[in-house]
Each structure stands twice: as structure tokens, then as C-alpha cells.
Design an enzyme around this catalytic site. Structure first.
Site, PDB file in Angstrom:
ATOM      1  CG  ASP A  43      -1.843  -1.222   1.232  1.00 38.89           C
ATOM      2  OD1 ASP A  43      -2.199  -1.716   0.154  1.00 38.89           O
ATOM      3  OD2 ASP A  43      -2.173  -1.701   2.333  1.00 38.89           O
ATOM      4  CE  LYS A 101       2.435  -2.487  -4.334  1.00 45.31           C
ATOM      5  NZ  LYS A 101       2.114  -2.103  -2.941  1.00 45.31           N
ATOM      6  N   GLY A 120      -4.511  -4.418  -3.720  1.00 44.23           N
ATOM      7  CA  GLY A 120      -5.526  -3.390  -3.968  1.00 44.23           C
ATOM      8  C   GLY A 120      -4.798  -2.126  -4.347  1.00 44.23           C
ATOM      9  CG  HIS A 121      -2.199  -2.033  -6.922  1.00 42.22           C
ATOM     10  ND1 HIS A 121      -1.392  -2.656  -7.838  1.00 42.22           N
ATOM     11  CD2 HIS A 121      -1.859  -2.555  -5.721  1.00 42.22           C
ATOM     12  CE1 HIS A 121      -0.602  -3.532  -7.204  1.00 42.22           C
ATOM     13  NE2 HIS A 121      -0.885  -3.484  -5.920  1.00 42.22           N
ATOM     14  CB  THR A 122      -6.149   3.468  -4.708  1.00 37.37           C
ATOM     15  OG1 THR A 122      -6.190   2.508  -3.664  1.00 37.37           O
ATOM     16  CG2 THR A 122      -7.412   4.283  -4.718  1.00 37.37           C
ATOM     17  NE  ARG A 141       5.819 -31.144  -7.217  1.00 38.81           N
ATOM     18  CZ  ARG A 141       6.711 -32.003  -6.758  1.00 38.81           C
ATOM     19  NH1 ARG A 141       7.644 -32.454  -7.561  1.00 38.81           N
ATOM     20  NH2 ARG A 141       6.682 -32.389  -5.500  1.00 38.81           N
ATOM     21  CD  GLN A 153       0.643  -9.110  -2.786  1.00 37.83           C
ATOM     22  OE1 GLN A 153       1.123  -9.737  -3.697  1.00 37.83           O
ATOM     23  NE2 GLN A 153      -0.589  -8.670  -2.839  1.00 37.83           N
ATOM     24  CB  THR A 168      -7.191  -0.801  -1.455  1.00 39.59           C
ATOM     25  OG1 THR A 168      -6.349   0.283  -1.095  1.00 39.59           O
ATOM     26  CG2 THR A 168      -7.877  -0.481  -2.761  1.00 39.59           C
ATOM     27  CB  THR A 169      -7.811  -5.810  -0.467  1.00 41.18           C
ATOM     28  OG1 THR A 169      -7.001  -5.380  -1.565  1.00 41.18           O
ATOM     29  CG2 THR A 169      -8.340  -7.196  -0.765  1.00 41.18           C
ATOM     30  CB  THR A 170      -9.378  -6.301   4.131  1.00 45.63           C
ATOM     31  OG1 THR A 170      -8.305  -5.450   4.558  1.00 45.63           O
ATOM     32  CG2 THR A 170      -8.803  -7.520   3.433  1.00 45.63           C
ATOM     33  N   GLY A 171     -10.564  -3.115   3.823  1.00 42.95           N
ATOM     34  CA  GLY A 171     -11.130  -2.015   4.601  1.00 42.95           C
ATOM     35  C   GLY A 171     -10.578  -1.940   6.022  1.00 42.95           C
ATOM     36  NE  ARG A 172      -7.029  -6.696   6.919  1.00 41.64           N
ATOM     37  CZ  ARG A 172      -6.068  -7.604   6.796  1.00 41.64           C
ATOM     38  NH1 ARG A 172      -5.746  -8.365   7.821  1.00 41.64           N
ATOM     39  NH2 ARG A 172      -5.425  -7.771   5.654  1.00 41.64           N
ATOM     40  N   GLY A 206      -0.550  14.214  -3.437  1.00 47.46           N
ATOM     41  CA  GLY A 206      -2.002  14.068  -3.281  1.00 47.46           C
ATOM     42  C   GLY A 206      -2.430  12.766  -3.934  1.00 47.46           C
TER      43      GLY A 206
HETATM   44  P1  GDP Z   1      -0.749   0.279  -3.567  1.00 48.13           P
HETATM   45  O1  GDP Z   1      -1.347  -0.982  -3.094  1.00 48.13           O
HETATM   46  O2  GDP Z   1       0.717   0.347  -3.329  1.00 48.13           O
HETATM   47  O3  GDP Z   1      -1.085   0.616  -4.996  1.00 48.13           O
HETATM   48  O4  GDP Z   1      -1.385   1.435  -2.662  1.00 48.13           O
HETATM   49  P2  GDP Z   1      -2.940   1.586  -2.205  1.00 48.13           P
HETATM   50  O5  GDP Z   1      -3.728   2.094  -3.358  1.00 48.13           O
HETATM   51  O6  GDP Z   1      -3.416   0.374  -1.521  1.00 48.13           O
HETATM   52  O7  GDP Z   1      -2.793   2.675  -1.063  1.00 48.13           O
HETATM   53  C1  GDP Z   1      -2.267   3.937  -1.310  1.00 48.13           C
HETATM   54  C2  GDP Z   1      -3.297   4.998  -0.893  1.00 48.13           C
HETATM   55  O8  GDP Z   1      -2.679   6.264  -0.856  1.00 48.13           O
HETATM   56  C3  GDP Z   1      -4.451   5.133  -1.875  1.00 48.13           C
HETATM   57  O9  GDP Z   1      -5.614   5.493  -1.171  1.00 48.13           O
HETATM   58  C4  GDP Z   1      -3.999   6.278  -2.778  1.00 48.13           C
HETATM   59  O10 GDP Z   1      -5.095   6.967  -3.385  1.00 48.13           O
HETATM   60  C5  GDP Z   1      -3.298   7.157  -1.789  1.00 48.13           C
HETATM   61  N1  GDP Z   1      -2.191   7.970  -2.322  1.00 48.13           N
HETATM   62  C6  GDP Z   1      -1.183   7.575  -3.144  1.00 48.13           C
HETATM   63  N2  GDP Z   1      -0.285   8.574  -3.278  1.00 48.13           N
HETATM   64  C7  GDP Z   1      -0.707   9.601  -2.501  1.00 48.13           C
HETATM   65  C8  GDP Z   1      -0.169  10.890  -2.176  1.00 48.13           C
HETATM   66  O11 GDP Z   1       0.885  11.294  -2.644  1.00 48.13           O
HETATM   67  N3  GDP Z   1      -0.906  11.659  -1.309  1.00 48.13           N
HETATM   68  C9  GDP Z   1      -2.097  11.244  -0.783  1.00 48.13           C
HETATM   69  N4  GDP Z   1      -2.734  12.056   0.067  1.00 48.13           N
HETATM   70  N5  GDP Z   1      -2.619  10.045  -1.072  1.00 48.13           N
HETATM   71  C10 GDP Z   1      -1.924   9.220  -1.902  1.00 48.13           C
HETATM   72  P1  IMO Z   2      -0.823  -4.272  -2.242  1.00 47.73           P
HETATM   73  O1  IMO Z   2      -0.421  -4.799  -3.591  1.00 47.73           O
HETATM   74  C1  IMO Z   2      -0.907  -4.671   2.095  1.00 47.73           C
HETATM   75  C2  IMO Z   2      -0.720  -8.730   3.733  1.00 47.73           C
HETATM   76  C3  IMO Z   2      -1.954  -9.156   4.517  1.00 47.73           C
HETATM   77  C4  IMO Z   2      -1.312 -10.101   5.521  1.00 47.73           C
HETATM   78  C5  IMO Z   2      -0.236 -10.802   4.689  1.00 47.73           C
HETATM   79  C6  IMO Z   2      -0.662 -12.155   4.131  1.00 47.73           C
HETATM   80  O2  IMO Z   2      -2.113  -3.556  -2.246  1.00 47.73           O
HETATM   81  O3  IMO Z   2       0.285  -3.488  -1.626  1.00 47.73           O
HETATM   82  P2  IMO Z   2      -2.256 -12.865   2.123  1.00 47.73           P
HETATM   83  O4  IMO Z   2      -3.728 -12.622   1.912  1.00 47.73           O
HETATM   84  O5  IMO Z   2      -1.407 -12.303   1.027  1.00 47.73           O
HETATM   85  O6  IMO Z   2      -1.918 -14.281   2.430  1.00 47.73           O
HETATM   86  O7  IMO Z   2      -1.909 -12.035   3.472  1.00 47.73           O
HETATM   87  O8  IMO Z   2       0.070  -9.913   3.626  1.00 47.73           O
HETATM   88  N1  IMO Z   2      -0.972  -8.236   2.353  1.00 47.73           N
HETATM   89  C7  IMO Z   2      -0.991  -6.952   2.004  1.00 47.73           C
HETATM   90  N2  IMO Z   2      -0.878  -5.836   2.767  1.00 47.73           N
HETATM   91  N3  IMO Z   2      -1.009  -4.569   0.746  1.00 47.73           N
HETATM   92  C8  IMO Z   2      -1.092  -5.663  -0.019  1.00 47.73           C
HETATM   93  O9  IMO Z   2      -1.086  -5.611  -1.377  1.00 47.73           O
HETATM   94  C9  IMO Z   2      -1.130  -6.932   0.607  1.00 47.73           C
HETATM   95  N4  IMO Z   2      -1.219  -8.204   0.160  1.00 47.73           N
HETATM   96  C10 IMO Z   2      -1.107  -8.991   1.234  1.00 47.73           C
HETATM   97  O10 IMO Z   2      -2.581  -8.061   5.135  1.00 47.73           O
HETATM   98  O11 IMO Z   2      -0.670  -9.370   6.522  1.00 47.73           O
HETATM   99 MG    MG Z   3      -2.837  -1.681  -1.770  1.00 49.47          MG
END
Ligand code: GDP
Ligand code: IMO
Ligand code: MG
Length: 429
Positions: free
Chosen positions: A15, A18, A42-44, A144, A228, A303-307, A419
Site C-alpha cells: 500500500d 504503487k 488493492g491498487h488505487t 504440483r 505486495q 483497499t482490499t479489506t477495509g481494515r 495528493g
Molecule cells: P498500492 O497498493 O501500493 O497501490 O497502494 P494503495 O492504493 O493500496 O494505497 C495507497 C493509498 O494512498 C491510496 O488510497 C492512494 O489513493 C493514496 N495515495 C497515493 N499517493 C498519494 C499521495 O501522494 N498523497 C495522498 N494524500 N494520497 C496518496
Molecule cells: P498491495 O499490492 C498490504 C498482507 C496481509 C497479511 C499478509 C498475508 O495492495 O500493496 P495474504 O492474503 O497475502 O496471504 O496475506 O500480507 N498483504 C498486504 N498488505 N497490501 C497488499 O497488497 C497486501 N497483500 C497482502 O494483510 O498481513
Molecule cells: Mg494496496
């Protein structure tokens, strides 16, 4: 002239933003490829007032002209994928033209998420998985006995699936789980639904390895969308509090079929602070009001689980480790706007391990659990960054903070997130 693929990798616990960096790189890319993981990611992307949360389809596809490729290293839940496809189509994307799925990608079956949940329930020390069945699906792969996409079209698909359900029933009986998972192992139902999913996905399935290599041979721009992150890596993360794949550079190669020689830039993505979702060690975690404030200001909810995500200061000891493991050539630092709202900003520059000061990260849990962060403090209050278009426009305090990260790491900060919106990113050439 052959081109090389640029790679985007998460440096901490996921998170880091990326998706946003990929979105920028995809603007002039021909292909964006996912190599590892599944819909645990979960990529936003926030673009044109719409928020997209991408789990399986590479977020690069959102450029509208980039082919999104699901590589062989991914474990793929067909139901989730079909939902993502239909969502993108509703938003006007030409998915038929721009999505490709590796014939070698493994398929997640309904018993995988159920097993994930059941195993997690039994664990005395929880991992806090996303519950998407990632671990059990990779177990089948390495044992396998897993199903690949190409198996759905093979003449012996029915027999293979029948054998698999039979052997899983025996295995789950061994774990005492046969009752709770009985429905998910109903062969006839599985055969019908996976035959249907297979047909729906057939237009997208191909040999993505050859596709990618031909793209590079034709000098096309290819980017790899890491999922990840380094500290969640099955080998290099805080085992067992990790995911079940190698989201680091090695997994990028085996998950796509690209060779080491095909890799160009390796961009490590971080936030100007840090976060973790799920269990496991986290040296710079803040279990106080400051941690809560980072969570609220940064909207740190999964983004995936809301935690709610655990939050803390930036950890340069861990970042240096991520540089070593992945061969990072430059950094992307997101959420500079968020950290800039604090009056004072701390950054971890060493660990104090029972009196020994070190800058070397170790994933040994005993060491990690006892490591105390040694901080260096910086002035915050960066102010409104929305008008900053170039690095030089950033306030002095912000430049000093980023400058220190560069100095410590010995690599440049190339992307700076100010942002959540697509446009809120400064690029240094
Ligand atoms: P990823 O899994 O690495 O793609 O990241 P996620 O999308 O799970 O989490 C990143 C969060 O930060 C998302 O809600 C993005 O919209 C937000 N975000 C990313 N870059 C920025 C930034 O520079 N500033 C702010 N305020 N939010 C950002
Ligand atoms: P992105 O691509 C944040 C974490 C889970 C847990 C561990 C194992 O959005 O960055 P799993 O379901 O993969 O067996 O869970 O890994 N986890 C992540 N945490 N961002 C992710 O993906 C994650 N993918 C898995 O929360 O701790
Ligand atoms: Mg993510």
C-alpha cells in the site's frame, strides 16, 4: 533496438501507492504486467473524479492504451477477474483489446479462500491474511496439483478437476475441515462454473512470455506492476507474517518470464511515513495519537479489506534492505502532503538492538521484535503542496526531508506524490 522493462516495487508492507506510480508510467507504456500475488492486492487510482481499486487487472490498463498483462506468477480468481472486467467495460474501457492473461497463471478455486479463513481461524498466532485464498492456491501450485488457466481448455480438464477435488477432500479431511468445505468441493458444480469461467476468459488467455519478449524486441515500453512488497516477501519478509509469493525482483522475473537482462529501472515505492495491515513486527509503528493522526490524515484503511492500517514513521533501515534485495535504482515517495501536516517529522536511521546500533535490517523475529528505532527529526509544516509542479517549487522543509532520504539511500527520489489524484505527482528528470 531492444527496450528494457521498468519495474515498480513496494518497499515496506504494501500500500505504498504503487498503483499511482504505475498509472504515471503507463501514460506512455505499451504494456503493464502483474507478476505475483492475486486479488490480495488493492491498487488505487484516482482519475477524473473516479476512484478505481484494481485487484487483479494491472492498473496500467487505465491509461486506455496500455495492454494489461496478468503474468504466469499470479494466482487468479476468475470470479473476481470477471467482475473487474465488467466494471472496466462499464467505464468504457476496451478490455477485449487490452487485457492478456498468461496461460500458466494458476486458478483460485472456491476452497482456497475458505481454507485460508479456516487455517487462519486455527492459528494461535494470526497472520491477518486478506482471506482471498492466496496461500492455499500457491500451496497447490508448489505441490504440483494446481490448475493453470490452460488446463481449463485441455481435453483432460474434467479428469484433472475430478482428481484434484478428490485429493483435496482427502487432505481437508486430514485437517478436519471436510464438513465446512464440502460444498466448495462439489465436483459437478465446480466443473460447470469453471468451464463457464474458462469460456468467458478464453479471449484473453495467451502465451504472455512471448508477447512480452516480442514487445521488448520491438522497443515497446513495458512496466511491471509489483504487488505486495519487500517485507511481505515469503523469503525476505518477516516470515511467517508474509504473503505466499516473492513480490521482490526475483519473483518479478519468474512471474513474467523476463530475464535479468531485460530489466531497466527498478523503482522502489514508499510513503513519506509507513503503514502495515495484518499482523507481524513493525519497528517504527506508533501506537499513540500520532499513529492515529497519520491514519486519519492519510486515509489509511485497506483497499482490499477495509481494515485500519497500522501507521508509523518512515524506516530507512528497512528501506536500505529493500534497495539491497531489489537493486533499486530510484525512489517514489508518496504522501508528502500527508506527512507535511505534522510540525515535526521523524525518520528512523538505525535500530538499537539491545544496545547494538545497526543500520542492517534482519528479518529475524527476535531481533525485529526487540529493535528500538533511532530517530532523526526534521521540521515539518510543508504547507499546501498543490501548486508545486517541480521539485524546486517544494518548500525548503520538504526538500530537506527528501534530500536526507536521498543522501541516506544513495539513490535519487524521482517521483513525489503530493495528493491522491493522478495529477498530484512531481517528476524529477
Ligand atoms: P498500492 O497498493 O501500493 O497501490 O497502494 P494503495 O492504493 O493500496 O494505497 C495507497 C493509498 O494512498 C491510496 O488510497 C492512494 O489513493 C493514496 N495515495 C497515493 N499517493 C498519494 C499521495 O501522494 N498523497 C495522498 N494524500 N494520497 C496518496
Ligand atoms: P498491495 O499490492 C498490504 C498482507 C496481509 C497479511 C499478509 C498475508 O495492495 O500493496 P495474504 O492474503 O497475502 O496471504 O496475506 O500480507 N498483504 C498486504 N498488505 N497490501 C497488499 O497488497 C497486501 N497483500 C497482502 O494483510 O498481513
Ligand atoms: Mg494496496
Amino acid at each position: 533496438m531492444m527496450s528494457k522493462a521498468d519495474v515498480v516495487i513496494g518497499c515496506f508492507y504494501g500500500d505504498e501507492g504503487k498503483g499511482k506510480v504505475i498509472d504515471y508510467l503507463a501514460a506512455d507504456a505499451d504494456a503493464a504486467v502483474r507478476a505475483t500475488g492475486g486479488d490480495n492486492a488493492g491498487h488505487t487510482i484516482k482519475a477524473g473524479g473516479v476512484k478505481y481499486a484494481m485487484h487483479l487487472i494491472p492498473s496500467g490498463i487505465l491509461s486506455g492504451h496500455t495492454t494489461g498483462i496478468i503474468g504466469n506468477g499470479v494466482v487468479l480468481n476468475p470470479k473476481v477477474l470477471l467482475e473487474e472486467i465488467s466494471n472496466l467495460k462499464e467505464h468504457g474501457y476496451d478490455v477485449e483489446r487490452y487485457l492478456k492473461i498468461s496461460d500458466k497463471a494458476h486458478v483460485i478455486l472456491p476452497y482456497h479462500p475458505m481454507m485460508d479463513a479456516a487455517l487462519e481461524k486455527k492459528r494461535s498466532k494470526k497472520i491477518g491474511t486478506t482471506g482471498k485464498g492466496i496461500g492455499p492456491a500457491y500451496c497447490d501450485k508448489y505441490e504440483r496439483s494446481g490448475l493453470r488457466m490452460e488446463d481449463l481448455y485441455a481435453s483432460d480438464f474434467k479428469e484433472k478437476l475430478e482428481k484434484l477435488t478428490e485429493s483435496r477432500r482427502e487432505l481437508l479431511a486430514f485437517y478436519g475441515m471436510e464438513d465446512e468445505l464440502a460444498d466448495a468441493l462439489d465436483f459437478q458444480r465446480l466443473y460447470e462454473s469453471y468451464s463457464r469461467h474458462g469460456e468467458e476468459l478464453r479471449p484473453y488467455v495467451c502465451d504472455t512470455l512471448t508477447y512480452l519478449h516480442k514487445a521488448l524486441e520491438r522497443n515497446k515500453k513495458v512496466v511491471v506492476e509489483g504487488a505486495q512488497a519487500t517485507l511481505l516477501d515469503i523469503d525476505f519478509g518477516s516470515y511467517p507474517f508474509v504473503t505466499s509469493s516473492n513480490p521482490t525482483i526475483g519473483g518479478i522475473l519468474t512471474g513474467t518470464g523476463l530475464s535479468a537482462l531485460d530489466i531497466g529501472n527498478v523503482y522502489g515505492v514508499i510513503k513519506a511515513y509507513s503503514s502495515r495491515v495484518g499482523e507481524g513486527p513493525y519497528v517504527t509503528e506508533l501506537l499513540d495519537a500520532t499513529g492515529d493522526r497519520i491514519r486519519e490524515l492519510g486515509h489509511e484503511y485497506g483497499t482490499t479489506t477495509g481494515r485500519p492500517r497500522r501507521c508509523g514513521w518512515l524506516d530507512l533501515v528497512a528501506l536500505k534492505y529493500a534497495k539491497r534485495v531489489n537493486g533499486l535504482t530510484a525512489l517514489a515517495v508518496n504522501h508528502l502532503d500527508t506527512i507535511g501536516r505534522f510540525e515535526r517529522v521523524q525518520v528512523c536511521v538505525a535500530y538499537d538492538q539491545n544496545g547494538t546500533i545497526t543500520e542492517d535490517f534482519s528479518t529475524n523475529l527476535e531481533l525485529l521484535n526487540h529493535a528500538k528505532p533511532v530517530y532523526r527529526e526534521f521540521a515539518g509544516n510543508f504547507g499546501d503542496l498543490s501548486g508545486c509542479k517541480r521539485f524546486e517549487d517544494l518548500p525548503e522543509n520538504a526538500r530537506r526531508y527528501l534530500g536526507f532520504i536521498e543522501e541516506y539511500m544513495g539513490i535519487p527520489v524521482k517521483f513525489i506524490g503530493t495528493g491522491a489524484e493522478r495529477e498530484a505527482m512531481l517528476i524529477r528528470n
